[in-house]
Motif scaffolding. Sequence first.
Motif, PDB file in Angstrom:
ATOM      1  N   ALA A 114      27.177 -24.108  25.388  1.00  0.00           N
ATOM      2  CA  ALA A 114      27.028 -23.870  23.955  1.00  0.00           C
ATOM      3  C   ALA A 114      27.378 -22.411  23.641  1.00  0.00           C
ATOM      4  O   ALA A 114      27.322 -21.537  24.509  1.00  0.00           O
ATOM      5  N   SER A 115      27.748 -22.151  22.397  1.00  0.00           N
ATOM      6  CA  SER A 115      28.202 -20.816  22.014  1.00  0.00           C
ATOM      7  C   SER A 115      27.230 -20.098  21.089  1.00  0.00           C
ATOM      8  O   SER A 115      27.559 -19.046  20.544  1.00  0.00           O
ATOM      9  N   ARG A 116      26.014 -20.661  20.904  1.00  0.00           N
ATOM     10  CA  ARG A 116      25.023 -19.983  20.055  1.00  0.00           C
ATOM     11  C   ARG A 116      23.614 -20.492  20.333  1.00  0.00           C
ATOM     12  O   ARG A 116      23.436 -21.582  20.865  1.00  0.00           O
ATOM     13  N   PHE A 117      22.641 -19.692  19.985  1.00  0.00           N
ATOM     14  CA  PHE A 117      21.236 -20.096  19.955  1.00  0.00           C
ATOM     15  C   PHE A 117      20.541 -19.221  18.932  1.00  0.00           C
ATOM     16  O   PHE A 117      21.116 -18.231  18.439  1.00  0.00           O
ATOM     17  N   THR A 118      19.303 -19.565  18.587  1.00  0.00           N
ATOM     18  CA  THR A 118      18.601 -18.855  17.515  1.00  0.00           C
ATOM     19  C   THR A 118      17.187 -18.471  17.932  1.00  0.00           C
ATOM     20  O   THR A 118      16.479 -19.263  18.549  1.00  0.00           O
ATOM     21  N   LEU A 119      16.805 -17.257  17.586  1.00  0.00           N
ATOM     22  CA  LEU A 119      15.417 -16.800  17.656  1.00  0.00           C
ATOM     23  C   LEU A 119      14.843 -16.897  16.248  1.00  0.00           C
ATOM     24  O   LEU A 119      15.457 -16.395  15.296  1.00  0.00           O
ATOM     25  N   ILE A 120      13.698 -17.528  16.090  1.00  0.00           N
ATOM     26  CA  ILE A 120      13.002 -17.552  14.806  1.00  0.00           C
ATOM     27  C   ILE A 120      11.731 -16.730  14.967  1.00  0.00           C
ATOM     28  O   ILE A 120      10.904 -17.026  15.834  1.00  0.00           O
ATOM     29  N   ASP A 121      11.592 -15.686  14.174  1.00  0.00           N
ATOM     30  CA  ASP A 121      10.470 -14.761  14.365  1.00  0.00           C
ATOM     31  C   ASP A 121       9.256 -15.173  13.529  1.00  0.00           C
ATOM     32  O   ASP A 121       9.314 -16.156  12.776  1.00  0.00           O
ATOM     33  N   PRO A 122       8.120 -14.456  13.644  1.00  0.00           N
ATOM     34  CA  PRO A 122       6.898 -14.865  12.936  1.00  0.00           C
ATOM     35  C   PRO A 122       7.023 -14.869  11.412  1.00  0.00           C
ATOM     36  O   PRO A 122       6.222 -15.517  10.735  1.00  0.00           O
ATOM     37  N   SER A 123       8.008 -14.158  10.875  1.00  0.00           N
ATOM     38  CA  SER A 123       8.206 -14.139   9.423  1.00  0.00           C
ATOM     39  C   SER A 123       9.157 -15.233   8.955  1.00  0.00           C
ATOM     40  O   SER A 123       9.431 -15.345   7.761  1.00  0.00           O
ATOM     41  N   GLY A 124       9.692 -16.024   9.902  1.00  0.00           N
ATOM     42  CA  GLY A 124      10.626 -17.081   9.541  1.00  0.00           C
ATOM     43  C   GLY A 124      12.071 -16.627   9.476  1.00  0.00           C
ATOM     44  O   GLY A 124      12.935 -17.369   9.012  1.00  0.00           O
ATOM     45  N   ASN A 125      12.354 -15.410   9.960  1.00  0.00           N
ATOM     46  CA  ASN A 125      13.738 -14.940  10.030  1.00  0.00           C
ATOM     47  C   ASN A 125      14.462 -15.583  11.211  1.00  0.00           C
ATOM     48  O   ASN A 125      13.857 -15.805  12.265  1.00  0.00           O
ATOM     49  N   SER A 126      15.757 -15.846  11.049  1.00  0.00           N
ATOM     50  CA  SER A 126      16.572 -16.425  12.113  1.00  0.00           C
ATOM     51  C   SER A 126      17.539 -15.368  12.643  1.00  0.00           C
ATOM     52  O   SER A 126      18.370 -14.848  11.894  1.00  0.00           O
ATOM     53  N   ILE A 127      17.425 -15.061  13.933  1.00  0.00           N
ATOM     54  CA  ILE A 127      18.349 -14.145  14.604  1.00  0.00           C
ATOM     55  C   ILE A 127      19.272 -15.027  15.437  1.00  0.00           C
ATOM     56  O   ILE A 127      18.856 -15.588  16.450  1.00  0.00           O
ATOM     57  N   ILE A 128      20.518 -15.153  15.004  1.00  0.00           N
ATOM     58  CA  ILE A 128      21.437 -16.114  15.600  1.00  0.00           C
ATOM     59  C   ILE A 128      22.420 -15.380  16.508  1.00  0.00           C
ATOM     60  O   ILE A 128      23.199 -14.537  16.052  1.00  0.00           O
ATOM     61  N   PHE A 129      22.375 -15.690  17.791  1.00  0.00           N
ATOM     62  CA  PHE A 129      23.272 -15.083  18.768  1.00  0.00           C
ATOM     63  C   PHE A 129      24.497 -15.982  18.922  1.00  0.00           C
ATOM     64  O   PHE A 129      24.369 -17.177  19.228  1.00  0.00           O
ATOM     65  N   ILE A 130      25.675 -15.409  18.700  1.00  0.00           N
ATOM     66  CA  ILE A 130      26.921 -16.178  18.684  1.00  0.00           C
ATOM     67  C   ILE A 130      27.937 -15.533  19.618  1.00  0.00           C
ATOM     68  O   ILE A 130      28.141 -14.315  19.604  1.00  0.00           O
TER      69      ILE A 130
END
Length: 242
Positions: A114-130
């Motif tokens: 796969a070419s991406r995954f996501t971190l979702i933090d305690p505030s509901g923000n999405s940090i998407i690594f691509i």
Amino acid sequence: MSEPAVRPNETTVPLMPCASVEETLAFYEALGFEATYKQSKPYVYLALKWSGFQLHFGPAPKGLDPVREESGACLVMVDAVAPYHAAFVAAMRRVYGKVLSSGPPRITRYRPGASRFTLIDPSGNSIIFIQRDEPAELEYGGSKKLTGLAKALDNTRILREFKNDDLQTFRALKSAVRRHGADASLVERAIALCHLIDLAMVLGEPTDPWLADLRGLELTTDDRQRIESELGYLAGLQEWLP
């Protein structure tokens, strides 16, 4: 004297909402981020750094609900995503004793290749690594040529890997197995059941019904090899298969 020229060496830093300073710091520091600046008054501001990139956080808008995961988002472009996912997973296991797979906060599954995954933090923000060389025409799944359970499995990639919607995936697969399971191949049914077991664990649902169905299938060695080649990234796979 001439004015300074615009040069293509800019740096952008995302600024996302922070619903809780304490929870945000605890989560990111557990992953190995360094807090380079932090304050709670007269307003919230956090600056965090990991490897070569930064994340900044400011006050959350009134009424923000982190559970909705509609807070903010950031893309982090990298040469290869797998090492980042492995580093965060290892940190979670070290600090929390497990991989955070439901939440927020959580990290999405990483399927090999796969070419991406996501971190979702305690505030509901999405940090998407691509991955930087991700194909321009990304294959999301959702083929119109497939039918029945095969189509539902193809759609699983859209829901899990791109929409990050485990609950909707669980509901869709349950319905598909009920409607099309009897007409599907053993391998397709087994793959669907493995997904349901994994999703049930993430969502805190009972796994016994799906485990019982899976262990009742008479799979050949070739069947097992195909399942393992597609789902080998699921941590409990070897224990589930008959």
